[in-house]
Design an enzyme around this catalytic site. Structure first.
Site, short mmCIF file in Angstrom:
data_model
loop_
_atom_site.label_atom_id
_atom_site.label_comp_id
_atom_site.label_asym_id
_atom_site.label_seq_id
_atom_site.Cartn_x
_atom_site.Cartn_y
_atom_site.Cartn_z
N ASP A 146 2.99 3.24 17.69
CA ASP A 146 3.54 4.45 18.29
C ASP A 146 4.37 4.16 19.53
O ASP A 146 4.18 3.13 20.20
CB ASP A 146 2.42 5.41 18.68
CG ASP A 146 1.94 6.26 17.53
OD1 ASP A 146 2.66 6.35 16.52
OD2 ASP A 146 0.85 6.86 17.64
N ARG A 196 9.99 5.07 12.41
CA ARG A 196 9.71 6.50 12.49
C ARG A 196 10.56 7.07 13.63
O ARG A 196 10.40 6.68 14.79
CB ARG A 196 8.23 6.75 12.76
CG ARG A 196 7.88 8.24 12.95
CD ARG A 196 6.53 8.42 13.61
NE ARG A 196 5.45 7.87 12.81
CZ ARG A 196 4.26 7.54 13.32
NH1 ARG A 196 4.01 7.67 14.60
NH2 ARG A 196 3.31 7.05 12.52
#
Length: 322
Positions: A146, A196
């Site tokens: 992340d 992402r």
């Protein structure tokens, strides 16, 4: 305009306020909304949510909540949680029509693995992430790293680069609101990459990040175009109908196949839209967070949309928690 210029920055600031955390987590009615965004506090609850999503044709990425860890034992505990979760995931009956896309993934925040430690934080986070990646590979599960606030970006991308030497399927997250991200997309859109792309969910200064919604959306579109024209596997993380439509147009113009990109959405948000995209034969992955350290994640979800705040405020009315 009032939400984006006043309330959203205030809520993002509150997401890192210990005083606000104490106040909000003590409210019994808060749980009503937390349950909408978080799949429980235990691994068993998270696995139950995952099984339901898999049965609906959706893919998943699981995040054990926690960040900004400054205690080495807490970082080690986080690793243990991920290893336990990966063992549970390895036992799931997963069906997929794709040979190249893994339905199961875990998402890691490096600051939860020790990146924020004052001494050797990067090395400790790298070692902990490597342990998780090794277990994930054995379980047939993807790993995604992340993004956090901009001060961690250089460190995070260096750790990702080091991990990809041994784990080439490792993915990571880029945030479109940062000025640097279009360049990062160009650098990281090569063969085998998994990126992402999200808008960004932290309070960042104008010196490093676009501030207005229109500017962020424009940056997202530029970054997405770079990824779609690249040789990697773009992961389109958005709930915005306009950006979803734009992504579909980029897919068509670049002639990408269904196994060469995916949409991603958050657990508990736009469930009908998630189902619609799956029914149209798109890969759709749901970000499934779980654990007790939900406060920062919860506040960032509130800050993203006025409707989330309205729902929260309604839950504070007498009798609404029953």
């Amino acid at each position: 305009m009032a939400f984006s210029t006043l309330l959203r920055p205030a809520m993002l600031a509150a997401s890192r306020s210990p005083r606000m955390e104490r106040a909000i987590t003590k409210m019994s009615m808060t749980k009503k909304l937390v349950d909408r965004f978080v799949a429980g506090s235990t691994a068993d609850q998270a696995v139950a949510a995952v099984e339901s999503l898999l049965a609906s044709g959706r893919y998943v990425t699981i995040d054990y909540l926690g960040e900004d860890t400054t205690d080495i034992e807490q970082a080690r505990t986080t690793v243990t949680h991920y290893l336990h979760m990966l063992s549970a995931m390895a036992e799931l009956d997963v069906k997929t029509d794709s040979e190249s896309v893994r339905p199961l993934e875990v998402s890691l925040k490096l600051s939860a693995l020790g990146q924020s430690l004052a001494r050797d934080g990067d090395a400790i986070a790298l070692d902990h992430a490597r342990q998780i990646c090794t277990a994930a590979e054995a379980a047939g599960v993807w790993v995604n790293v992340d993004a956090e606030d901009h001060t961690t970006t250089d460190s995070t991308l260096l750790i990702v680069k080091a991990l990809r030497r041994d784990f080439p399927s490792l993915g990571t997250v880029l945030q479109a609101y940062l000025h640097r991200t279009e360049g990062d997309c160009r650098e990281l859109s090569g063969p085998g990459s998994r990126i992402r792309l999200c808008k960004g969910a932290y309070k960042e200064p104008a010196s490093v990040a676009f501030q207005g919604r229109a500017a962020v959306d424009e940056s997202y579109l530029r970054c997405l175009q770079v990824l779609m024209q690249g040789e990697g596997y773009p992961m389109v993380a958005t709930h915005d109908p306009a950006l979803i439509t734009a992504a579909q147009q980029y897919v068509e113009s670049t002639q990408r196949k269904a196994d060469e990109f995916e949409f991603q959405m958050l657990y508990g948000i736009r469930d009908e839209e998630q189902s619609r995209l799956v029914q149209e034969d798109n890969h759709l992955r749901v970000y499934v967070p779980y654990g007790d350290e939900w406060y920062g994640y919860f506040m960032r979800r509130l800050a993203e949309r006025p409707a989330n705040v309205a729902f929260f405020l309604r839950s504070l009315k007498p009798g609404s928690a029953r």
